[in-house]
Design an enzyme around this catalytic site. Structure first.
Site, PDB file in Angstrom:
ATOM      1  N   ASP A  36       0.713  -1.234   0.002  1.00 49.09           N
ATOM      2  CA  ASP A  36      -0.077  -0.051  -0.045  1.00 49.09           C
ATOM      3  C   ASP A  36       1.146   1.197  -0.133  1.00 49.09           C
ATOM      4  O   ASP A  36       1.591   1.752   1.150  1.00 49.09           O
ATOM      5  CB  ASP A  36      -0.941   0.095   1.458  1.00 49.09           C
ATOM      6  CG  ASP A  36      -1.612   1.231   1.491  1.00 49.09           C
ATOM      7  OD1 ASP A  36      -2.280   1.562   2.402  1.00 49.09           O
ATOM      8  OD2 ASP A  36      -2.062   1.745   0.102  1.00 49.09           O
ATOM      9  N   ASP A 220      -1.905   5.630  -5.148  1.00 48.48           N
ATOM     10  CA  ASP A 220      -1.919   4.705  -3.867  1.00 48.48           C
ATOM     11  C   ASP A 220      -2.583   3.569  -4.293  1.00 48.48           C
ATOM     12  O   ASP A 220      -3.729   3.119  -4.700  1.00 48.48           O
ATOM     13  CB  ASP A 220      -3.338   5.387  -3.146  1.00 48.48           C
ATOM     14  CG  ASP A 220      -3.882   4.618  -1.698  1.00 48.48           C
ATOM     15  OD1 ASP A 220      -4.462   4.988  -1.064  1.00 48.48           O
ATOM     16  OD2 ASP A 220      -3.113   3.718  -1.663  1.00 48.48           O
TER      17      ASP A 220
HETATM   18  C1  7B2 Z   1     -10.739   7.942   1.230  1.00 51.13           C
HETATM   19  C2  7B2 Z   1     -11.204   6.662   0.929  1.00 51.13           C
HETATM   20  C3  7B2 Z   1     -10.206   5.447   0.434  1.00 51.13           C
HETATM   21  C4  7B2 Z   1      -8.738   5.559   0.896  1.00 51.13           C
HETATM   22  O1  7B2 Z   1      -8.015   4.604   0.824  1.00 51.13           O
HETATM   23  C5  7B2 Z   1     -10.805   4.342   0.540  1.00 51.13           C
HETATM   24  C6  7B2 Z   1     -10.264   3.035   0.232  1.00 51.13           C
HETATM   25  N1  7B2 Z   1     -10.706   2.214  -0.814  1.00 51.13           N
HETATM   26  N2  7B2 Z   1     -10.007   1.112  -0.754  1.00 51.13           N
HETATM   27  C7  7B2 Z   1      -9.724   0.952   0.547  1.00 51.13           C
HETATM   28  C8  7B2 Z   1      -8.936   0.100   1.119  1.00 51.13           C
HETATM   29  C9  7B2 Z   1      -8.571  -1.351   0.890  1.00 51.13           C
HETATM   30  C10 7B2 Z   1      -8.669  -2.212  -0.500  1.00 51.13           C
HETATM   31  N3  7B2 Z   1     -10.143  -2.812  -0.344  1.00 51.13           N
HETATM   32  C11 7B2 Z   1     -11.227  -2.185  -0.814  1.00 51.13           C
HETATM   33  C12 7B2 Z   1     -12.465  -2.633  -0.692  1.00 51.13           C
HETATM   34  C13 7B2 Z   1     -13.828  -2.556  -1.268  1.00 51.13           C
HETATM   35  C14 7B2 Z   1     -13.996  -1.375  -2.158  1.00 51.13           C
HETATM   36  N4  7B2 Z   1     -14.599  -3.327  -0.797  1.00 51.13           N
HETATM   37  C15 7B2 Z   1     -16.031  -3.663  -1.050  1.00 51.13           C
HETATM   38  C16 7B2 Z   1     -13.836  -4.269  -0.296  1.00 51.13           C
HETATM   39  C17 7B2 Z   1     -14.383  -5.685   0.612  1.00 51.13           C
HETATM   40  C18 7B2 Z   1     -12.546  -3.938   0.082  1.00 51.13           C
HETATM   41  C19 7B2 Z   1     -11.520  -4.259   0.579  1.00 51.13           C
HETATM   42 CL1  7B2 Z   1     -11.255  -5.908   1.623  1.00 51.13          CL
HETATM   43  N5  7B2 Z   1     -10.106  -3.658   0.406  1.00 51.13           N
HETATM   44  N6  7B2 Z   1      -8.021  -1.883   1.883  1.00 51.13           N
HETATM   45  C20 7B2 Z   1      -7.235  -3.286   2.149  1.00 51.13           C
HETATM   46  C21 7B2 Z   1      -7.856  -0.970   2.841  1.00 51.13           C
HETATM   47  C22 7B2 Z   1      -7.283  -1.359   4.181  1.00 51.13           C
HETATM   48  C23 7B2 Z   1      -8.635   0.034   2.377  1.00 51.13           C
HETATM   49  C24 7B2 Z   1      -8.688   1.564   2.967  1.00 51.13           C
HETATM   50  N7  7B2 Z   1      -9.195   2.587   2.338  1.00 51.13           N
HETATM   51  N8  7B2 Z   1      -9.854   2.191   1.171  1.00 51.13           N
HETATM   52  C25 7B2 Z   1     -12.289   4.604   0.417  1.00 51.13           C
HETATM   53  C26 7B2 Z   1     -13.233   3.698   0.045  1.00 51.13           C
HETATM   54  N9  7B2 Z   1     -12.220   5.973   0.548  1.00 51.13           N
HETATM   55  C27 7B2 Z   1     -13.642   6.809   0.688  1.00 51.13           C
END
Ligand code: 7B2
Length: 331
Positions: A36, A220
């Site tokens: 990441d 990212d």
């Molecule tokens: C400001 C921001 C993000 C900044 O980063 C963000 C985001 N977008 N993917 C991830 C992330 C992920 C990737 N990820 C995305 C996932 C989605 C869209 N769904 C449905 C599942 C089940 C996911 C998992 Cl397990 N993992 N991981 C592993 C982590 C720790 C994340 C943290 N944030 N994140 C979102 C949704 N937003 C609003």
């Protein structure tokens, strides 16, 4: 040294995240971690994670490693952009990715993880590849794997070749010319506060005119989608029949059978095209005729994020020389 490791999508239906095999300790314990570039903590599910919070993940047991050492009195706690989080203690141990070994890597063991980590059994933890200034370990911040490995790498770089619903690679210490076409365009990186922050030279929707307006954001690998200013996002979805900004689904959705235009973004003079297939991210729920867009608004976030939907349209070089730069090439 140079090394390569697979980046495998955790879900065969759509690219939520990518995991990479790593080894920790002696004898080596193998875990699948999410590399990441948007964070700088290396943390893992561990023998210290409550059993109620572990659901199929591989765990790291420091007590089974002859080379592990507790970093006494050090703790960590992190919150991610999607609201997920984790916290715990810190060990140092041998840690390797793609054959690149770091002997005293700070490995943060989870004492608690939030529910979205527990339910995602394909991710055993994260390897932060942002700048070490973002590391959350207290009272002394720890170095990332890349910062620790850099002195032994042939070149102070790592590259990301993420792919759409296919296995890609992360390379360390070298640039594999067979992985891209044309030239790599390098642009400056602002390391404050610690993300790979760069400025795109503009965007275009489909075959429309290219708007040469600077867009500052972060590269990212840990974020699934692309989050850009609302003006750009509305310009895109204006071209999608039936698209709406859904409060209930938390973003732009559209009928899955709608025709989507490609999204073009600029890096310097170079242009990169995110194809329609990447922009139709996933059905909002299994079997639904409504799809969630791969491009969403950054208005609620505070920064623009070039996540996997954009990164997998390119070959990306994270150049750790002083000053750091980021390079983009078509492939
Ligand atoms: C400001 C921001 C993000 C900044 O980063 C963000 C985001 N977008 N993917 C991830 C992330 C992920 C990737 N990820 C995305 C996932 C989605 C869209 N769904 C449905 C599942 C089940 C996911 C998992 Cl397990 N993992 N991981 C592993 C982590 C720790 C994340 C943290 N944030 N994140 C979102 C949704 N937003 C609003």
């Amino acid at each position: 040294d140079t090394g390569s490791a697979a980046a495998t999508p955790i879900d065969p239906r759509f690219d939520i995240a990518y995991v990479t095999p790593v080894t920790i300790g002696t004898p080596p314990q193998t875990l699948q971690l999410d590399l990441d570039t948007g964070s700088s903590d290396l943390w893992v599910f561990s023998s210290h994670t409550p059993a109620s919070q572990v659901r199929g993940q591989q765990i790291y047991s420091p007590d089974k490693s002859t080379t592990s050492k507790l970093l006494d009195g050090h703790t960590w706690s992190i919150r991610y952009g999607d609201g997920s989080g984790s916290r715990g203690n810190v060990y140092t141990d041998n840690f390797a990715i793609g054959g690149i070994m770091v002997e005293t890597q700070a490995v943060e063991t989870a004492e608690e993880v939030s529910s979205s980590f527990t339910t995602e059994d394909n991710i055993d933890g994260l390897v932060g590849l942002g700048f070490s200034t973002l590391n959350t370990v207290s009272p002394e911040g720890q170095l990332t794997f890349f910062d620790n490995a850099k002195p032994k790498l042939d070149a102070p770089v790592f590259t990301a070749d993420l792919k759409y619903m296919k296995e890609g690679t992360y390379d360390f210490g070298f640039i594999d010319e067979s992985k891209y076409t044309g030239e790599i365009t390098y642009v400056p990186v602002d390391t404050d506060p610690g993300y790979w922050t760069f400025t795109s030279s503009g965007y275009g929707v489909g075959s429309g005119t290219f708007s040469s307006s600077p867009i500052t954001g972060i590269a990212d690998t840990g974020t699934s989608l692309v989050y850009l200013p609302t003006a750009i996002v509305t310009a895109y979805y204006r071209q999608v029949e039936g698209a709406t900004n859904s409060r209930s689904y938390g973003g732009y959705v559209f009928p899955c059978n709608s025709t989507l235009p490609p999204f073009v973004f600029g890096i310097g003079e170079a242009k990169f095209t995110i194809p329609p297939s990447y922009m139709s991210y996933a059905a909002v729920t299994d079997g639904s005729p409504t799809c969630f867009g791969g491009l969403q608004s950054s208005s609620g976030i505070g920064i623009n994020i070039w996540g996997d939907v954009a990164l997998k349209a390119a070959f990306v070089v994270f150049n750790g020389e002083e000053p750091p730069t980021i390079g983009w090439a078509n492939k």
